[in-house]
Each structure stands twice: as structure tokens, then as C-alpha cells.
Design a protein around this motif. Structure first.
Motif, mmCIF file in Angstrom:
data_model
loop_
_atom_site.group_PDB
_atom_site.id
_atom_site.type_symbol
_atom_site.label_atom_id
_atom_site.label_comp_id
_atom_site.label_asym_id
_atom_site.label_seq_id
_atom_site.Cartn_x
_atom_site.Cartn_y
_atom_site.Cartn_z
ATOM 1 N N GLN A 184 0.836 -1.208 0.000
ATOM 2 C CA GLN A 184 0.000 0.000 0.000
ATOM 3 C C GLN A 184 0.866 1.252 0.000
ATOM 4 O O GLN A 184 0.642 2.175 -0.760
ATOM 5 C CB GLN A 184 -0.916 0.018 1.231
ATOM 6 C CG GLN A 184 -2.134 -0.865 1.065
ATOM 7 C CD GLN A 184 -2.982 -0.825 2.324
ATOM 8 O OE1 GLN A 184 -2.554 -0.278 3.337
ATOM 9 N NE2 GLN A 184 -4.156 -1.389 2.254
ATOM 10 N N ASP A 185 1.857 1.232 0.917
ATOM 11 C CA ASP A 185 2.742 2.387 0.978
ATOM 12 C C ASP A 185 3.415 2.611 -0.371
ATOM 13 O O ASP A 185 3.509 3.737 -0.848
ATOM 14 C CB ASP A 185 3.814 2.155 2.049
ATOM 15 C CG ASP A 185 3.327 2.648 3.405
ATOM 16 O OD1 ASP A 185 4.026 2.435 4.402
ATOM 17 O OD2 ASP A 185 2.227 3.240 3.440
ATOM 18 N N ASP A 186 3.868 1.520 -0.901
ATOM 19 C CA ASP A 186 4.535 1.645 -2.196
ATOM 20 C C ASP A 186 3.611 2.286 -3.201
ATOM 21 O O ASP A 186 4.022 3.145 -3.979
ATOM 22 C CB ASP A 186 4.960 0.256 -2.706
ATOM 23 C CG ASP A 186 6.271 -0.157 -2.039
ATOM 24 O OD1 ASP A 186 6.681 -1.313 -2.200
ATOM 25 O OD2 ASP A 186 6.857 0.707 -1.349
ATOM 26 N N ASP A 187 2.354 1.874 -3.145
ATOM 27 C CA ASP A 187 1.384 2.434 -4.083
ATOM 28 C C ASP A 187 1.291 3.932 -3.943
ATOM 29 O O ASP A 187 1.390 4.678 -4.914
ATOM 30 C CB ASP A 187 -0.005 1.834 -3.813
ATOM 31 C CG ASP A 187 -0.252 0.648 -4.746
ATOM 32 O OD1 ASP A 187 -1.237 -0.068 -4.520
ATOM 33 O OD2 ASP A 187 0.547 0.472 -5.699
ATOM 34 N N ILE A 188 1.102 4.358 -2.691
ATOM 35 C CA ILE A 188 0.947 5.802 -2.450
ATOM 36 C C ILE A 188 2.203 6.519 -2.876
ATOM 37 O O ILE A 188 2.172 7.543 -3.562
ATOM 38 C CB ILE A 188 0.653 6.085 -0.962
ATOM 39 C CG1 ILE A 188 -0.703 5.461 -0.582
ATOM 40 C CG2 ILE A 188 0.660 7.567 -0.688
ATOM 41 C CD1 ILE A 188 -0.986 5.505 0.888
ATOM 42 N N GLU A 189 3.312 5.931 -2.457
ATOM 43 C CA GLU A 189 4.584 6.562 -2.793
ATOM 44 C C GLU A 189 4.746 6.680 -4.290
ATOM 45 O O GLU A 189 5.110 7.729 -4.834
ATOM 46 C CB GLU A 189 5.755 5.733 -2.219
ATOM 47 C CG GLU A 189 5.969 5.919 -0.735
ATOM 48 C CD GLU A 189 6.215 7.379 -0.366
ATOM 49 O OE1 GLU A 189 5.428 7.931 0.413
ATOM 50 O OE2 GLU A 189 7.173 7.978 -0.883
ATOM 51 N N THR A 190 4.465 5.583 -4.947
ATOM 52 C CA THR A 190 4.665 5.577 -6.397
ATOM 53 C C THR A 190 3.779 6.620 -7.062
ATOM 54 O O THR A 190 4.215 7.342 -7.964
ATOM 55 C CB THR A 190 4.332 4.195 -6.981
ATOM 56 O OG1 THR A 190 4.635 3.201 -6.004
ATOM 57 C CG2 THR A 190 5.105 3.944 -8.257
ATOM 58 N N THR A 191 2.545 6.718 -6.584
ATOM 59 C CA THR A 191 1.630 7.700 -7.167
ATOM 60 C C THR A 191 2.170 9.105 -7.000
ATOM 61 O O THR A 191 2.181 9.898 -7.937
ATOM 62 C CB THR A 191 0.250 7.610 -6.489
ATOM 63 O OG1 THR A 191 -0.064 6.251 -6.232
ATOM 64 C CG2 THR A 191 -0.794 8.292 -7.340
ATOM 65 N N LYS A 192 2.621 9.355 -5.784
ATOM 66 C CA LYS A 192 3.139 10.705 -5.518
ATOM 67 C C LYS A 192 4.301 11.012 -6.428
ATOM 68 O O LYS A 192 4.393 12.099 -7.040
ATOM 69 C CB LYS A 192 3.615 10.786 -4.048
ATOM 70 C CG LYS A 192 2.570 11.346 -3.095
ATOM 71 C CD LYS A 192 3.242 11.968 -1.896
ATOM 72 C CE LYS A 192 2.799 11.261 -0.627
ATOM 73 N NZ LYS A 192 3.553 11.605 0.541
ATOM 74 N N VAL A 193 5.197 10.056 -6.484
ATOM 75 C CA VAL A 193 6.395 10.275 -7.292
ATOM 76 C C VAL A 193 6.005 10.497 -8.748
ATOM 77 O O VAL A 193 6.538 11.374 -9.438
ATOM 78 C CB VAL A 193 7.370 9.080 -7.145
ATOM 79 C CG1 VAL A 193 8.485 9.186 -8.156
ATOM 80 C CG2 VAL A 193 7.930 9.050 -5.742
ATOM 81 N N GLU A 194 5.043 9.713 -9.196
ATOM 82 C CA GLU A 194 4.607 9.858 -10.579
ATOM 83 C C GLU A 194 4.057 11.252 -10.825
ATOM 84 O O GLU A 194 4.355 11.903 -11.813
ATOM 85 C CB GLU A 194 3.550 8.810 -10.906
ATOM 86 C CG GLU A 194 4.111 7.388 -11.088
ATOM 87 C CD GLU A 194 5.245 7.368 -12.087
ATOM 88 O OE1 GLU A 194 6.283 6.734 -11.797
ATOM 89 O OE2 GLU A 194 5.118 8.030 -13.152
ATOM 90 N N MET A 195 3.224 11.689 -9.893
ATOM 91 C CA MET A 195 2.637 13.026 -10.026
ATOM 92 C C MET A 195 3.716 14.086 -10.088
ATOM 93 O O MET A 195 3.652 15.025 -10.899
ATOM 94 C CB MET A 195 1.721 13.310 -8.850
ATOM 95 C CG MET A 195 0.323 12.749 -8.987
ATOM 96 S SD MET A 195 -0.653 13.129 -7.531
ATOM 97 C CE MET A 195 -0.647 14.887 -7.563
ATOM 98 N N LEU A 196 4.691 13.924 -9.207
ATOM 99 C CA LEU A 196 5.765 14.916 -9.168
ATOM 100 C C LEU A 196 6.518 14.939 -10.482
ATOM 101 O O LEU A 196 6.795 15.999 -11.051
ATOM 102 C CB LEU A 196 6.725 14.593 -8.018
ATOM 103 C CG LEU A 196 6.319 15.173 -6.665
ATOM 104 C CD1 LEU A 196 7.177 14.576 -5.557
ATOM 105 C CD2 LEU A 196 6.439 16.688 -6.666
ATOM 106 N N ARG A 197 6.828 13.734 -10.941
ATOM 107 C CA ARG A 197 7.598 13.659 -12.187
ATOM 108 C C ARG A 197 6.850 14.350 -13.309
ATOM 109 O O ARG A 197 7.424 15.106 -14.111
ATOM 110 C CB ARG A 197 7.854 12.196 -12.567
ATOM 111 C CG ARG A 197 8.883 11.513 -11.721
ATOM 112 C CD ARG A 197 9.758 10.567 -12.547
ATOM 113 N NE ARG A 197 10.787 9.981 -11.712
ATOM 114 C CZ ARG A 197 10.693 8.795 -11.118
ATOM 115 N NH1 ARG A 197 9.601 8.068 -11.262
ATOM 116 N NH2 ARG A 197 11.686 8.344 -10.360
#
Lengths: 380, 630
Positions: free
Chosen positions: B597-610
Motif C-alpha cells: 500500500q505504501d509503495d502504491d501511495i509513494e509511487t503515485t506521488k512520485v509519478e505526479m511529481l515527475r
């Protein structure tokens, strides 16, 4: 200044306060109250300096102060104020605020009212209840305002069981002292060097104004308001510095005066001669600041054994432009013209002078050396 | 302590006494009287005990560099004694007034004080005054007169009666006056007897003459000791002749007086009751048999006087041993005996200190290498620290112990209970005045921790600043930041907004201040400034790594603004930070599902930032390109 009497009372004195005189009275101060601290049993005591005429059993004479009555007080007496002629409010290190009543007919003191959990870190409801010392109290009949180490401000009314108003977490540091400005407004000083003005007419929990020094956040320990000019306030800090503020003008002090070598515990404007200011400190000295613009010859009266006298110019931290009809010497911006004369009033350095009070020509102060000093001739 | 029965002149067990108010005002020093609570001293006090603390004497003496005059030391000694006497008087008046039920307790209290004064007085005569032969006896007479004072009440009784010479105690009075060497007064008594019974007028006159003509050394007298001895010898022989001639045979009283004046031991011992103690016996004996006694001969007479007086019926009391040791000029023994007998360190500490100033104590090396004076002062000061309010005095005493004072102070001062900030400030001031920086830090740390526990973050910061404790300031800042992350807003804005120069104390604190500044700038719509501040927080490495994600997330609204805020260069920097962050993600020890789950949230955030960063980069490049172009 002559004739300062000392009496050793076998308790460390934390607070001394003159009993106020009835309005319009022509008498001089006769009675004062003291609070003690750091003993296993602390006391609130009432003393009289009335004329006794003859020698008493102690061999004391006219100037000596005598104990009228006392009463036990739980915890250190952190602050003391006369509420009216008969009632005294005491702030305790246990977080309790007590109103004591004096019965002059049989010379006793009794507890009139008490708010036992006025100040606390974790509240009375929780299992890990821990109280916090109440550090300051100020009265304006019928209101009593208290502040404490919990950063809380309480507004009490005499004969009301609950607090009328409480501002929780008014400050994230310790509130050391409080004073009234104009009636619905109070001013507090804290241990990160800020003055905050609070208006009880407003509903929120925010101060209406914040003032502070730009330099180091030196904790402020005491505050007093000019008796006539309600926007002029003096504060004393942990570094012994005396600051004069004009709360209408910006956020910075008007004057900074290097004073004591250690914490300044109390500062008082003289109530009827506000050109005179008094400070006492942990360094064991009590100073009389005379800003009256009298002739310089006055200095010669103060050069008598055991006292030092120095002249000191204002140092101004900002160029406040003061437009008012009555210019207070404390706010004046002309260094060359205005000199403040400073006199040390105690004969020799002792342990900390914790408290002082002035009324008319009388001054009383108390020290950690378990002594009370009284003089009835301040301006001779 | 050890309890010895017998005469209550020195009771070893400390007595219980209520606190009372003692008020007096003294000259050179500051004097305080207070209670000592149950102290943790081995077998010493187990009950509260009233004692006196003298503050300034040591200080005054230390200031007198070079030669300290004997007269000054004598004056100091007399001051001490006045203090003890004043205490006795106050005890008597206060206890009599308030609590007659405690009569026995207070009377032993008074007798302890009286014994203390007795001992001190003798030490003053022998060690400080160092009276030589001749004046020595006069001092000893004064000493005895001061401490055996039933004479005055007896005198008042007898003289107050209608017929003094017929009073029951008349002859007792005359005898005791003679025993105390008060011959003028004795003569006056005899003249009353002469008036009353003319039959004995003759012999009364003769006795009166004898009394008048006894040679004594008076202070202003210029005669030498030898002259005095000679004259005294003559007078003594005259007395002998009267005895041989049985001149006073008709009056047994007068005859016994004569024998006393001849120094006849048997006659003196008959008056045991009037003498009441052996040292009175000693002094009277010396007066009438060897008035020019030398100090070094005192101890012979002392020992024999004690033995004769006790007569094998009882054994010496602790007080007797102390006095004997004094007569033997064995100062160390005096101090040792006093330490054992009196459960009161005040007495021995101050007496030893005074004697030390008289240069009388050789360095008596105890096993830890300090000398006796310092040892006693240390013990006394430690006792003061055991009292709730006397620690401030204890500090002063430790200051005057050159070898172990500082170390002792360091140990004691950290253990003072601090129930209010005001007390803590006083303790800190004591430490700072003595450059005890370690103690300052440790006390401030304790106070700061307490403040953090109570959620008084402003106070905690205030203590960190006082101790210049960067580590703790960092801790407080982390607390603030954590609160921010959890709640989404800052608590205690009044503090963070007004940090002032204190911000520099620790990097974390600086970051906190700057971060708050960023928020303020954003609120004031100063986006460009806010943006560069945000970037600098990361590039200057002042922001903790754990916070970078939050910072980058904070950057999102700035990246999504209509106008381009971050320049291309700045965007590149941001991207670099993001890559830096994502490439070195720490591994958490969480369960697999949470991790996912954390990975999911993290990945989403990172994607958004990118995505945002890329878009911003594009817009920035275009904008900068077109600006340059035109």
C-alpha cells in the motif's frame, strides 16, 4: 536615603506587598504582607510598621516591623496581590490560587476562596494529573487574572467558583508575569522574551498584539505598567536588562537599559511618583531609578556611605517619534538632556532580592537571606 | 546518637523542637536561624534541631590578607558566642510563651547551647586570646562567673529580704561570692552582718580587711608577675597566721571562709554543692593557691580537680572530657570530642574554621588528603543541602573549601529538587557564576525534557537556548515538524515565527524557521520568493532527508500555477532531488500488504511529481527561450 531597617525572619521571602490605602487617605503605608518559599512550611504573613513609641521585648524601636498574623500556605508563594483592604490573593507553586481574608478584630487570616486546579499540565480529569506552578497574579476588583508555567491565562471573579474565562495554551512557553493595561486588556511576558496583549472582549485565543526584542530571546520575568500612561510598560529580563515599551508604537522597546548582573525579578513604577522606578534582582541589589528632570545637584544627597550612584544615559533602540502632550521621561529620546540617576538602596550585597513594593515614602523588600527590609523615607 | 545519662549538660541525642521565629539584627555578618530536618547523617540528628548559621565570617576573614590581628579574631569569637547566647535567650522566651508542655525538651535544648558557649568561651581564652599567666586567671574567673549564675538570683533573694544577714541562705551567698573571687561584694555582705550582730563586728572587720587586701592583677596594673607573687605570698602568710591564732574560732562560717581563702582543698570540697562543677572548683582552687598559674601547668590542676571533685563517685561526662582536652591544649582532641558529643556540625565546623585562622591547626591529613577544617566545613555544607531551603548557604560554604569544595558542589547542586522554574533559574545562576557548564547543561536538559513531556515546546526551546544545547534544540524542532506532518498545520506559531537569532542554534531549528517562512511567503502570494526558498532548503542540505517528500509535495501547487514560477534551472534541481530521494528509499520492516500500500501511495506521488516537473520544465524552457529570443 537613610534608615533602612532589616529584620531576619527565618524564612526565605518571595513576595512583599504593601496593603493599599483607602482612596483619598492621607496616611502613610502601615501594613504589608509577605509570602515565603522553599521551606517545608510556607507562610503568608501580615506585618505592621506602626509607631510603637516604646521599646519592645526585642529591643526594637520605632522603625521595626512586627508580625501581626500568619497562615500556612501550601507550596511556594509565587505571587501575591492585595485584592482589596482585607483580601490577599496568593499564587502557589502547586497551581492553586487562594484568596485569604484578614480579620482585623482578632488578627487572624483565613482562607476565603480557592481555585485549586487553576494551572496544570495534564488536567484534573486524567489519571496522570500534574499541576503546574502559577507564576503571576494581578487583581482589579472584582477580577483576578492568573498566569502559569502551563502557558494558561485564567480570568476569575471573586466569589465565582469557576473561572470566567480561560485561555488554554495561550503561550507555548512559561508566562512569568501579567499586568492590566486598560481594563479589558492584559499584558503578559514569557520565557521566550515576548510581550503579548490580550483583549478579553475578543473571543479568540490569540493575542491582539505581540512585541519582542530583535536580539536574543531573553526570558522576561517581570512587568509593570506606568500608573498614568497606560501604554507605557517596563519589563525586566533574565539578563538583568530593563526595557521600556510603548505598546502603541511598533513592536520594539523604546529604551534598553543595562541594569543588573542577573535576573531582574521585579520592576515597579512608583504609583504616585512615576518618574521613579524600582528594580530588584537575583544579584542581591535593589535599585532606585530616578528619571525626574530635577537639578543635577540632587546627586549629592545620595553620596552617603554604602551606596553607589551612577549616571546613565538612555540607549535608544529605535527612533520612536512621540507626539503627545505629556512626554514621559522614560520615553524621551534626547540622551544628552535626560539622565537617569540610579541608586542602590541596600547597604550591602546579600542573596537575591526577590521582591519589592513601594507606596508613598515607604519601601519594603524581601530576600533569600531571610530578611525583610523596610524604609519609610524613600525620598528624603 | 549515643545517649548518655547523668547531668543534662550535654545530651547527645538531638532534641525535638518546633520551629520558632527568631528575629535579630547583627553587625558584621548575616545570621539565620532555622530548623534542620531529619538529616541523613549516620548516627547524628534524628530529629529537628535548632541551630545557627553564620554566613559572612569566613568571607570577612578571607578578605583580610596577610596578618589577621588577634584582636579581630577575638572579636569574631565573641560574636559567635553572642549568637549562641541570643539563641538561648530566644529559646527561653519563645518556648516559655508558646509551649510550656515542651518544657523538658526546651530546657535540654538550652543546656546544649549553654554547653556550647561554655566550650567555645574556654577555647577563646586558651587558644585565641592566648592569655598569659596572670590575665589567664582573670579570664577564667570571668568564664566561671558567666556560667555559674545562680549567684544573682540568690543575691536578689537575700538582699531583698528584710534582714539579709538573718536569711537562711546568707552564708551560702557569702561563701559563693568568695568562691567566685567577688570579694568586694562579700565584704558588703559581711558589713551587714557586722551591723546586725555587734558581737561579731570585730572579726567581720578583720575578715573584711583580709578580703580587701588580697592582691589581684587588675587590667591597668603595671606591676610585674613577680611583684604580684611576692605580695600574694605575704597576704597568704597573714591569712595563715589568723588561722593559727584561731581568730575566727567563734564563727565557724568565717573560719571556713578563711580556709577557702587559703586554698585549703578539703574546705573547698566541702562546698561542692555551691561550686556545682569541677571546673568551678578548679578555678577557685587556682585563685587561692596559685593565682599566677601558667597556661602549660593548667592541665595538672585540671586533671586533679576533676578527680578530687568527682571523688570516684561518678565518671566524667563528655563535656568534662572536652574541657579537659582544652586545658591540655589538645585542640584536635577537643574537636574530635565535640564532633562525637554534639550532633551539630555547626559548632565544630565554625570553631575549627576560626582556629584554623589562628594558624593553630597543623595539616591533619585525613585519608582523602583534605585537612580537618575543610573536612568539617564540607560535612556541614552537605548537611545544609539536605535541608529544603538552606542549599544557598551550602553553596557559600563549599566556595570556601579549596580542595574538594567545587567537586562537592557539583555533586550536590544537580540533586536539588526543582519544583518551579524560578528555583531552577536560581540554581542555574549559581552554576553559571562558577563556570559549572556541565551542570548547567544537565539541569537544562532535565528541564527541557520535562517541558517536552508536558507539551511546552516553547519552554523546551528556551531551556535549550540557555544551555546552548544544539542537540536538544534539534529534538524540539523534530517534534514541531512531526506535529506538522501529523496535523497539517503548525502549533505554537507564536514561537516559530519569532525565533530570532535563536534559529541559528541548530540546523534543524533553522530549517523549521525557514520552512515556516516559506509558508508565510506562500500565504502572502510571494511565489517566486517562496519557490527559491523551498529549493534552497533542499539544496543546502538543511532539510532533513525524511522531510524532502513533504517539501517536494509542497512544491506541487507552485508547479501547477498558471504562471511559470520555477525556472528551468530550478526545475532541473528539483528533479535531481527527486531522483536522489527515490533511488535511496529506506526499507521499512512492515508487513507485505502495508508495504504494498505504501509503495502504491509513494509511487503515485512520485509519478505526479515527475509529471508536474516535466510539464514545468517544458513551460520554463519555452518561456526562457522566447524571452531570450525577443
Amino acid at each position: 536615603m537613610e534608615e533602612i531597617y532589616a529584620k531576619f525572619v527565618s524564612q526565605k521571602i518571595s513576595k512583599t506587598r504593601w496593603r493599599p490605602l483607602p482612596p483619598g487617605s492621607l496616611q502613610t503605608a502601615e501594613t504589608f504582607a509577605t509570602g515565603s518559599w522553599d521551606n517545608e512550611e510556607n507562610y503568608i504573613s501580615l506585618w505592621s510598621i506602626g509607631d510603637f513609641g516604646n521599646l519592645d521585648s526585642d529591643g526594637g524601636f520605632e522603625g521595626d516591623h512586627q508580625l501581626l498574623c500568619d497562615i500556612r500556605h501550601h507550596g511556594d508563594v509565587m505571587d501575591l496581590q492585595f485584592f482589596d483592604q482585607e483580601r490577599i490573593v496568593a499564587a502557589s507553586s502547586t497551581g492553586c490560587v487562594t484568596v485569604f481574608l484578614h480579620h482585623p478584630n482578632n488578627q487572624t487570616l483565613s482562607v476565603n476562596q480557592q481555585w485549586t486546579t487553576a494551572h496544570y499540565h495534564t488536567g484534573p480529569g486524567s489519571p496522570s494529573y500534574s499541576s503546574a506552578p502559577c507564576t503571576g497574579v494581578v487583581c482589579n476588583n472584582p477580577e483576578i487574572v492568573t498566569v502559569g508555567e502551563d502557558g494558561r491565562i485564567n480570568l476569575f471573579r471573586a466569589d465565582h467558583k469557576e473561572a470566567v474565562r480561560t485561555i488554554d495554551n495561550a503561550d507555548s512557553s512559561t508566562l512569568h508575569a501579567v499586568t492590566f493595561l486598560r481594563t479589558p486588556e492584559i499584558l503578559t511576558v514569557n520565557s521566550i522574551g515576548q510581550l503579548k496583549i490580550w483583549d478579553f472582549r475578543q473571543q479568540g485565543n490569540e493575542p491582539s498584539q505581540i512585541l519582542s526584542l530583535t536580539g536574543d530571546r531573553v526570558p522576561l520575568h517581570c512587568v509593570d505598567r506606568h500608573p498614568n500612561q497606560q501604554h507605557v510598560v517596563a519589563t525586566g529580563g533574565q539578563d538583568g536588562m530593563l526595557s521600556i515599551w510603548d505598546v502603541r508604537q511598533g513592536t520594539m522597546p523604546v529604551s534598553l537599559l543595562k541594569a543588573h548582573e542577573a535576573e531582574m525579578w521585579e520592576v515597579h513604577f512608583h504609583p504616585s511618583n512615576p518618574e521613579h522606578l524600582f528594580t530588584c534582582s537575583e544579584d542581591g541589589s535593589l535599585w532606585h531609578w530616578d528619571a525626574s528632570t530635577d537639578v543635577p545637584e540632587k546627586s549629592s544627597l545620595f553620596h552617603q556611605g554604602g551606596r553607589s550612584s551612577t549616571f546613565l544615559s538612555h540607549s535608544i533602540s529605535n527612533q520612536a517619534n512621540v507626539h503627545q502632550s505629556v512626554i514621559s521621561s522614560w520615553l524621551s529620546t534626547d540622551p544628552a538632556k535626560d539622565r537617569i540617576e540610579i541608586t542602590s538602596l541596600l547597604p550591602s550585597r546579600s542573596l537575591s532580592v526577590n521582591s519589592l513594593d513601594v507606596l508613598g515614602p515607604c519601601l519594603v523588600c524581601g530576600t533569600d537571606a531571610e530578611a525583610i527590609y523596610v524604609t519609610r523615607h524613600l525620598f528624603s | 546518637g549515643k545517649e548518655l545519662d547523668g547531668e543534662p549538660t550535654v545530651t547527645v541525642r538531638a532534641v525535638n523542637s518546633r520551629k520558632n521565629q527568631m528575629c535579630f539584627d547583627w553587625g558584621p555578618g548575616r545570621l539565620l536561624v532555622s530548623n534542620e530536618p531529619p538529616s541523613n547523617k549516620k548516627e547524628m540528628c534524628s530529629c529537628p534541631f535548632i541551630y545557627i548559621i553564620r554566613k559572612d565570617v569566613d568571607r570577612i576573614d578571607e578578605r583580610l590578607t596577610g596578618k589577621i590581628q588577634k584582636s579581630q579574631l577575638v572579636r569574631v569569637s565573641k560574636n559567635y558566642r553572642s549568637v549562641i547566647r541570643a539563641c538561648m535567650e530566644e529559646c527561653t522566651s519563645v518556648f516559655a510563651a508558646k509551649d510550656p508542655a515542651n518544657g523538658r525538651q526546651f530546657s535540654s535544648q538550652v543546656s546544649i547551647l549553654s554547653a556550647m558557649e561554655l566550650i567555645w568561651n574556654l577555647c577563646e581564652i586558651l587558644f585565641i586570646e592566648v592569655a598569659p599567666a596572670g590575665p589567664l586567671l582573670l579570664h577564667l574567673l570571668d568564664w566561671v562567673r558567666l556560667h555559674v549564675c545562680e549567684v544573682d538570683s540568690l543575691s536578689a533573694d537575700v538582699l531583698g529580704s528584710e534582714n539579709p544577714s538573718k536569711h537562711d541562705s546568707f552564708w551560702n551567698l557569702v561563701t559563693i561570692l568568695v568562691l567566685q573571687g567577688r570579694l568586694d561584694e562579700a565584704r558588703q555582705m559581711l558589713s551587714k552582718e557586722a551591723d546586725a550582730s555587734p558581737a561579731s563586728a570585730g572579726i567581720c572587720r578583720i575578715m573584711g580587711d583580709l578580703m580587701r587586701t588580697m592582691p589581684i592583677l587588675s587590667p591597668g596594673n603595671t606591676q610585674t608577675l613577680t611583684e604580684l607573687e611576692l605580695k600574694w605570698q605575704h597576704w597568704h602568710e597573714e591569712c595563715e597566721r589568723y588561722l593559727q591564732d584561731s581568730t575566727f574560732a567563734t564563727s565557724p562560717h568565717l573560719e571556713s571562709l578563711l580556709k577557702i581563702m587559703l586554698g585549703d582543698e578539703a574546705a573547698l570540697l566541702e562546698q561542692k554543692e555551691l561550686l556545682s562543677n569541677w571546673y568551678h572548683f578548679l578555678v577557685t582552687r587556682l585563685l587561692y593557691s596559685n593565682p599566677t598559674v601558667k597556661p602549660i601547668d593548667l592541665h595538672y590542676y585540671a586533671q586533679s580537680s576533676l578527680d578530687l571533685f568527682l571523688g570516684g563517685e561518678s565518671s566524667p561526662e563528655p563535656l568534662d572530657n572536652i574541657l579537659l582536652a582544652a586545658f591540655e591544649f589538645d585542640i584536635h582532641q577537643v574537636i574530635k570530642e565535640c564532633s562525637i558529643a554534639l550532633s551539630n556540625w555547626w559548632f565544630v565546623a565554625h570553631l575549627t574554621d576560626l582556629l584554623d585562622h589562628c594558624k593553630l591547626l597543623q595539616s591533619h591529613n585525613l585519608y582523602f588528603g583534605s585537612n580537618m577544617r575543610e573536612f568539617l566545613l564540607l560535612e556541614y555544607a552537605s548537611g545544609l543541602f539536605a535541608h529544603p531551603s538552606l542549599w544557598q548557604l551550602g553553596v557559600d560554604y563549599f566556595d570556601y573549601c579549596p580542595e574538594l569544595g567545587r567537586v562537592s558542589l557539583e555533586l550536590h547542586i544537580e540533586r536539588i529538587p526543582l519544583n518551579t522554574e524560578q528555583k531552577a533559574l536560581k540554581v542555574l545562576r549559581v552554576c553559571e557564576q562558577r563556570q559549572m557548564t556541565e551542570q548547567v547543561r544537565s539541569i537544562c536538559k532535565i528541564l527541557a525534557m520535562k517541558a517536552v513531556r508536558n507539551n511546552r515546546l516553547g519552554s523546551a526551546l528556551s531551556w535549550s537556548i540557555r544551555a546552548k544545547d544544539a542537540a536538544f534544540a534539534t529534538l524540539v524542532s523534530d517534534r514541531f515538524l512531526r506535529d506538522y506532518c501529523e496535523r497539517g498545520c503548525f502549533s505554537d506559531l507564536d514561537l516559530i515565527d519569532n525565533l530570532g537569532p535563536a534559529m541559528m542554534l541548530s540546523d534543524r531549528l533553522t530549517f523549521l524557521g525557514k520552512y515556516r517562512e516559506f509558508h508565510r511567503m506562500y500565504g502572502e502570494k510571494r511565489f517566486a520568493d517562496a519557490a527559491s526558498l523551498l529549493l534552497s532548503l533542499m539544496t543546502s542540505r538543511i532539510a532533513p532527508r525524511s522531510f524532502w517528500m513533504t517539501l517536494l509535495t509542497d512544491a506541487l501547487p507552485l508547479l501547477e500555477q498558471k504562471q511559470v514560477i520555477f525556472s528551468a534551472e530550478q526545475t532541473y534541481e528539483l528533479m535531481r532531488c527527486l531522483e536522489d530521494l527515490t533511488s535511496r528509499r529506506p526499507v521499512h520492516g512492515e508487513s507485505d500488504t502495508e508495504q504494498l500500500q505504501d509503495d502504491d501511495i509513494e509511487t503515485t506521488k512520485v509519478e505526479m511529481l515527475r509529471l508536474s516537473l516535466a510539464r514545468n520544465l517544458a513551460r520554463a524552457i519555452i518561456r526562457e527561450g522566447s524571452l531570450e529570443g525577443s
